[in-house]
Write a protein that holds these residues in place. Structure first.
Motif, PDB file in Angstrom:
ATOM      1  N   GLU A 340      18.422 129.905 -51.758  1.00 45.22           N
ATOM      2  CA  GLU A 340      17.772 129.627 -50.405  1.00 45.22           C
ATOM      3  C   GLU A 340      17.832 130.278 -48.955  1.00 45.22           C
ATOM      4  O   GLU A 340      16.638 130.009 -48.489  1.00 45.22           O
ATOM      5  N   ILE A 341      19.121 130.974 -48.648  1.00 48.27           N
ATOM      6  CA  ILE A 341      18.215 131.703 -47.790  1.00 48.27           C
ATOM      7  C   ILE A 341      17.081 132.629 -47.877  1.00 48.27           C
ATOM      8  O   ILE A 341      16.295 133.061 -47.254  1.00 48.27           O
ATOM      9  N   ALA A 345      14.159 133.324 -45.443  1.00 45.82           N
ATOM     10  CA  ALA A 345      13.668 133.931 -44.618  1.00 45.82           C
ATOM     11  C   ALA A 345      12.660 134.196 -44.596  1.00 45.82           C
ATOM     12  O   ALA A 345      11.182 134.644 -43.555  1.00 45.82           O
ATOM     13  N   ARG A 346      12.043 134.324 -45.803  1.00 48.24           N
ATOM     14  CA  ARG A 346      10.210 134.252 -46.813  1.00 48.24           C
ATOM     15  C   ARG A 346       9.436 133.402 -44.928  1.00 48.24           C
ATOM     16  O   ARG A 346       8.313 133.794 -43.996  1.00 48.24           O
ATOM     17  N   THR A 347       9.949 132.680 -45.106  1.00 48.76           N
ATOM     18  CA  THR A 347       9.164 131.002 -44.318  1.00 48.76           C
ATOM     19  C   THR A 347       9.084 131.168 -42.519  1.00 48.76           C
ATOM     20  O   THR A 347       8.307 131.665 -42.191  1.00 48.76           O
ATOM     21  N   SER A 357      16.623 138.588 -41.512  1.00 47.61           N
ATOM     22  CA  SER A 357      16.727 139.274 -42.978  1.00 47.61           C
ATOM     23  C   SER A 357      17.303 138.234 -43.407  1.00 47.61           C
ATOM     24  O   SER A 357      17.348 136.689 -42.899  1.00 47.61           O
ATOM     25  N   ALA A 358      17.139 138.718 -44.349  1.00 49.99           N
ATOM     26  CA  ALA A 358      18.087 137.684 -45.578  1.00 49.99           C
ATOM     27  C   ALA A 358      19.671 136.999 -45.828  1.00 49.99           C
ATOM     28  O   ALA A 358      20.736 137.192 -46.720  1.00 49.99           O
ATOM     29  N   ASN A 359      20.246 136.939 -44.460  1.00 52.30           N
ATOM     30  CA  ASN A 359      21.373 136.161 -43.981  1.00 52.30           C
ATOM     31  C   ASN A 359      21.824 135.650 -43.252  1.00 52.30           C
ATOM     32  O   ASN A 359      20.745 134.853 -42.696  1.00 52.30           O
ATOM     33  N   SER A 360      22.557 135.339 -42.793  1.00 53.04           N
ATOM     34  CA  SER A 360      22.912 134.508 -41.106  1.00 53.04           C
ATOM     35  C   SER A 360      22.009 134.490 -40.138  1.00 53.04           C
ATOM     36  O   SER A 360      21.903 133.947 -39.299  1.00 53.04           O
ATOM     37  N   ASP A 373      16.076 124.428 -35.364  1.00 53.11           N
ATOM     38  CA  ASP A 373      15.764 124.589 -36.902  1.00 53.11           C
ATOM     39  C   ASP A 373      16.271 123.205 -37.517  1.00 53.11           C
ATOM     40  O   ASP A 373      18.117 122.925 -37.881  1.00 53.11           O
ATOM     41  N   GLU A 374      15.863 122.434 -38.179  1.00 52.18           N
ATOM     42  CA  GLU A 374      16.068 121.526 -38.849  1.00 52.18           C
ATOM     43  C   GLU A 374      14.921 121.398 -40.441  1.00 52.18           C
ATOM     44  O   GLU A 374      14.569 121.397 -40.933  1.00 52.18           O
ATOM     45  N   ASN A 375      16.458 121.317 -41.330  1.00 54.78           N
ATOM     46  CA  ASN A 375      15.725 121.584 -42.938  1.00 54.78           C
ATOM     47  C   ASN A 375      16.925 120.999 -43.814  1.00 54.78           C
ATOM     48  O   ASN A 375      18.069 120.966 -43.854  1.00 54.78           O
ATOM     49  N   GLU A 376      16.492 120.946 -45.305  1.00 49.99           N
ATOM     50  CA  GLU A 376      17.357 120.812 -46.366  1.00 49.99           C
ATOM     51  C   GLU A 376      17.426 121.472 -46.876  1.00 49.99           C
ATOM     52  O   GLU A 376      17.019 122.816 -46.842  1.00 49.99           O
ATOM     53  N   TRP A 377      19.435 121.989 -47.043  1.00 49.80           N
ATOM     54  CA  TRP A 377      19.287 123.259 -47.097  1.00 49.80           C
ATOM     55  C   TRP A 377      20.848 122.633 -48.525  1.00 49.80           C
ATOM     56  O   TRP A 377      21.244 121.476 -48.587  1.00 49.80           O
ATOM     57  N   SER A 378      21.329 123.318 -49.283  1.00 48.96           N
ATOM     58  CA  SER A 378      22.554 122.921 -49.953  1.00 48.96           C
ATOM     59  C   SER A 378      23.799 123.779 -50.008  1.00 48.96           C
ATOM     60  O   SER A 378      23.750 124.917 -49.742  1.00 48.96           O
ATOM     61  N   TYR A 379      24.442 122.754 -49.026  1.00 45.31           N
ATOM     62  CA  TYR A 379      25.839 123.177 -48.904  1.00 45.31           C
ATOM     63  C   TYR A 379      26.870 123.345 -50.325  1.00 45.31           C
ATOM     64  O   TYR A 379      26.276 122.847 -51.016  1.00 45.31           O
TER      65      TYR A 379
END
Length: 860
Positions: A340-341, A345-347, A357-360, A373-379
């Motif tokens: 998901e990260i 990152a690509r988006t 970068s594909a990290n924090s 920034d508002e999105n759906e994530w999987s915790y």
């Protein structure tokens, strides 16, 4: 000397020194004048003794004034003036001059000449020595003048500073007793802000004692603190509530700073009341915010810009199944799926047009831009399970507005998603059968159309309507009807594939969407399969119900829009009903033309009433006993300029469907009342008129009011009007129908049941309603001569009506044989072509006039 006198001298010492010098100079000048006068060198002549004494007194005053001025000046500036020997020489010269003057004037009596000479020698020597030191002393006086000027400027600046200061500034001098013990403090200076805060004018405060004006300084320890500053020399800094100082009418909270000033103390008090209140409000706000964060049902995680978690609230720990100490210090990427990260990152890279970068870093980028920034994530929880959340990431800023961290607020979407799925299902599915509703059917039809256009595939829409389903609801109740609908839905499912869609379109209508068809015949095969599946009786309680269906079929690409497909299937379904029900009909262009004709008729019907295109004809009713004309039935006709003469059987169903029957029926009732009322006046005889009413018209709220208005405006007697209702109206909402009939009959209007015997019910309802007339349907009358069954039904209806004291009217009598049978059965009235075809108002007038004349002749 009093405090105010000393203060006056201190403040005005320069002015006093100038006045003393001026007075001394003036007196010396006067002395020279009088000396010249006395010696006779100036004016000549003897000197008046009184003038001499005056001159002596003025001279002494001059010397004393000059001596006082010099003494004050020298004392006040003793540390600043150099060369004290010059001052001493000047003092000796001055004293020698004074004593010499007194010796010469014999103020001490006779003085030896030697003494006088010695005084002159000492005076001359001292004067010479003073003259030699004047250059040195002059430079010192210049320096003193410059220092005095600077001191005056500094005092002015100090005064301006203290007056403009926001602090309250006080200066006190110590008040001691004879033993030197410090007893109190006396006000020597206050600034404007101090005057405001203490609430008293300066004139009253200056010179007054602190303890006398404000005795509470002893109780609250303030006097002891100030005494300690004077005695120890240590400054005092304390924050406290000052009882003597006020802020907005209440004791002020101040920071008090006291320092020793000579034998006194200088005090400054900064008003911190508003700052304290602001701090208290901030503390309350912080406590409130902390309570909100702690009690918030949402997960709140705070991290620095590197993504390291610095704080979590209890909800976050509960949501993620971690302890707070386990999360703090870890990177927020620990809680997220790396895939998901990477997608995020690509988006963001595409959105921001720079590599992310594909990290924090994916959580930081928008926050640094001041965006949320508002999105759906999987915790990812501690046990590895996943939780769908809505995560809102915003920036944490310091007091300068610089971004110093990130704050993520998340709420659980699992329950909301379940609820959303449930709401979606309820919104798009029928609650009774669980089948898709109209909205979902339309969505799937639009998808099928797009696939059909892309792949040139076939699909079909079947409109299914259960035959005579209303009878089930009316006879067995709605619960039985619901059970049948559920069973029908199950049988339809059994006939279809998973790729097909079956929807409940409304009431007892269902729609089937057949996709991915091999041929057109495949759709017809499915339609016949559905008819066969519904043929088996359905058991409801102790009843076996036979359910049949009329099905209309439309095909894509013959029709290419959702509404068009449904409309064409509906047209075909009505054709199936017209063909006898329980059958399948396929839409053809011919049926389409019928649909267009129907639409054309509907369009013309909407304007027909406004264009006065309707008119009435009257079907005469005669007595079978006397053969006399007793009344008429009003029949509506429509002559359209575009369509020609349109019969009621063609336009009444359309009017019922569109609701236009209400306004058309009201026009017919009012017109019939007007015309028959006028005809009664012209013929001078009673003539009843019967008017057919639509069930929709009868159930209007103003139905009774409309009848009353028609009778009142036309002048027709209420007992000359008869309203004809159908059996179906009485079977539907029987309690409401009973109430309507009773209100109409209360006006004096008669009620008749039209087409009696054709309704789907037993005739027990007839005993509940107080009916005035029954009209036997012409289907029984036309066969009563040759068909024993029709004769039996006709006989039963007449016998039943007479037993209930209800008159009977036979419709459609066309032959004398039919009239004879009805007369033998003791039927009361008849109407039909045997007596007359429907007549215009003028034709009715002629027939009524003729029958009236014939009746008169027969009576003669």
């Amino acid at each position: 000397m009093s405090f105010r006198m000393r203060q006056f001298i201190t403040r005005n010492q320069t002015l006093l020194l100038r006045l003393a010098c001026a007075a001394g100079g003036l007196m010396i000048f006067a002395r020279l004048l009088f000396d010249g006068w006395r010696d006779g060198g100036l004016f000549g002549g003897p000197v008046n003794p009184r003038v001499h004494r005056t001159e002596e007194m003025l001279a002494w005053m001059a010397y004393l004034a000059l001596a006082l001025a010099l003494a004050v000046f020298l004392y006040r500036n003793r540390k600043l003036l150099p060369s004290n020997w010059v001052v001493g020489a000047f003092g000796v010269a001055l004293v020698a001059e004074i004593l010499g003057h007194m010796a010469r004037s014999r103020s001490f009596g006779e003085v030896p000449l030697v003494v006088v000479n010695l005084l002159q020698i000492f005076g001359a020597a001292a004067a010479a020595l003073t003259a030699l030191g004047l250059p040195v002393y002059f430079r010192g006086i210049q320096r003193l003048a410059r220092l005095a000027s600077k001191r005056a400027a500094s005092e002015a600046r100090l005064a301006a500073t203290t007056e403009s200061s926001l602090d309250a500034i006080f200066m006190f001098e110590s008040v001691r007793d004879a033993t030197g013990e410090l007893l109190d403090f006396r006000f020597t200076f206050i600034n404007r802000n101090a005057e405001t805060m203490i609430g008293q004018p300066r004139e009253r405060l200056l010179g007054a004692r602190l303890g006398e004006l404000f005795p509470n300084v002893y109780q609250d320890g303030r006097m002891a603190q100030l005494r300690s500053v004077v005695e120890t020399g240590r400054p005092l800094v304390v924050e406290t509530t000052a009882s003597t100082l006020r802020s907005k009418g209440v004791p002020a909270f101040c920071r008090i700073h006291a320092v020793k000033l000579e034998d006194g103390v200088a005090v400054s008090a900064a008003n911190l009341s508003e700052l304290k209140q602001a701090n208290q409000e901030m503390k309350r706000a912080l406590a409130f915010n902390k309570a909100i964060v702690s009690s918030s049902p949402f997960s709140i995680i705070v991290a620095d810009l590197d993504g390291t978690i610095t704080a979590v609230n209890p909800a976050a720990a509960r949501m993620l199944w971690y302890g707070a100490e386990e999360l703090i210090g870890n990177n927020i990427a620990l809680l997220h799926d790396q895939q998901e990260i990477a997608r995020r990152a690509r988006t963001l890279s595409q959105e921001l047009m720079r590599p992310v970068s594909a990290n924090s870093d994916v959580f930081r980028q928008k926050a640094l831009l001041g965006l949320t920034d508002e999105n759906e994530w999987s915790y990812i929880r501690k046990d590895g399970s996943r939780l769908l959340v809505q995560l809102i990431v915003s920036a944490v800023e310091d007091e300068t507005g610089a971004v110093i961290g990130l704050m993520g607020i998340a709420h659980d979407l699992s329950e909301r998603k379940q609820l959303s799925d449930s709401i979606y299902h309820r919104a798009h599915h029928d609650p009774l059968t669980g089948l898709p509703s109209r909205s979902l059917l339309r969505d799937r039809m639009e998808v099928a159309i797009e696939r059909g256009k892309r792949f040139q595939s076939l699909f079909s829409v079947l409109m299914i309507d259960l035959d005579n389903f209303k009878r089930v609801n009316d006879s067995l109740g709605h619960q039985a009807g619901d059970a049948i609908l559920v069973e029908v839905a199950n049988r339809l499912r059994s006939c279809l594939r998973k790729v097909d869609t079956i929807a409940r379109y409304g009431g007892d209508e269902f729609v089937v969407l057949l996709t991915e068809l091999r041929s057109r015949s495949h759709a017809e095969t499915v339609g016949r399969k559905i008819i066969a599946a519904l043929a088996a009786p359905i058991v409801v309680g102790n009843h076996e119900i036979a359910v049949t269906a009329s099905i209309g079929l439309s095909m894509f690409p013959d029709s290419i829009e959702p509404d068009e497909l449904l409309r064409h299937a509906d047209v075909a379904m009505y054709r199936s009903k017209a063909l006898g029900r329980n059958s399948l009909a396929v839409f053809t262009p011919g049926l389409g033309r019928e649909l267009m004709d129907k639409l054309k008729l509907e369009s013309a019907l909407r304007t027909a009433l406004d264009r006065d295109e309707f008119y009435l004809v009257y079907q005469p009713q005669v007595s079978l006993k006397t053969g006399q004309l007793t009344g008429v039935e009003a029949l509506i006709r429509w002559k359209s300029p575009a369509l020609g003469l349109v019969m009621p059987g063609d336009f009444i169903p359309v009017a019922e469907e569109t609701g236009l029957i209400v306004s058309i029926g009201e026009w017919a009732l009012r017109t019939a009342c007007d015309q028959i009322a006028q005809l009664q006046l012209d013929l001078r005889r009673r003539l009843n008129v019967a008017v057919n009413l639509s069930p929709r018209q009868v159930h209007q709220k103003d139905f009774q009011t409309m009848i009353e208005s028609a009778l009142l405006e036309s002048g027709l007697p209420a007992n000359s009007l008869e309203v004809e209702l159908t059996e179906h109206l009485l079977m539907r909402d029987s309690e409401e129908s009973l109430e309507i009939i009773e209100r109409v009959q209360a006006l004096g209007v008669k009620v008749a049941i039209d087409d009696f015997g054709t309704g789907f019910s037993n005739m027990s309802y007839i005993t509940r309603f107080r009916i005035d007339r029954l009209k036997i349907d012409q289907s029984f009358v036309s066969r009563c001569v040759d068909d024993q069954n029709s004769l039996a039904v006709t006989t039963a209806i007449i016998a039943l009506a007479h037993s209930l004291r209800i008159d009977v009217v036979a419709e459609g009598v066309e032959t004398p044989a039919q009239a004879a049978v009805l007369r033998d059965l003791r039927c009361d009235f008849a109407q039909g072509y045997l007596y007359a075809r429907p007549l215009s108002l003028e034709g009715l007038r002629a027939m009524a006039s003729e029958t009236t004349k014939q009746s008169v002749l027969e009576s003669i």
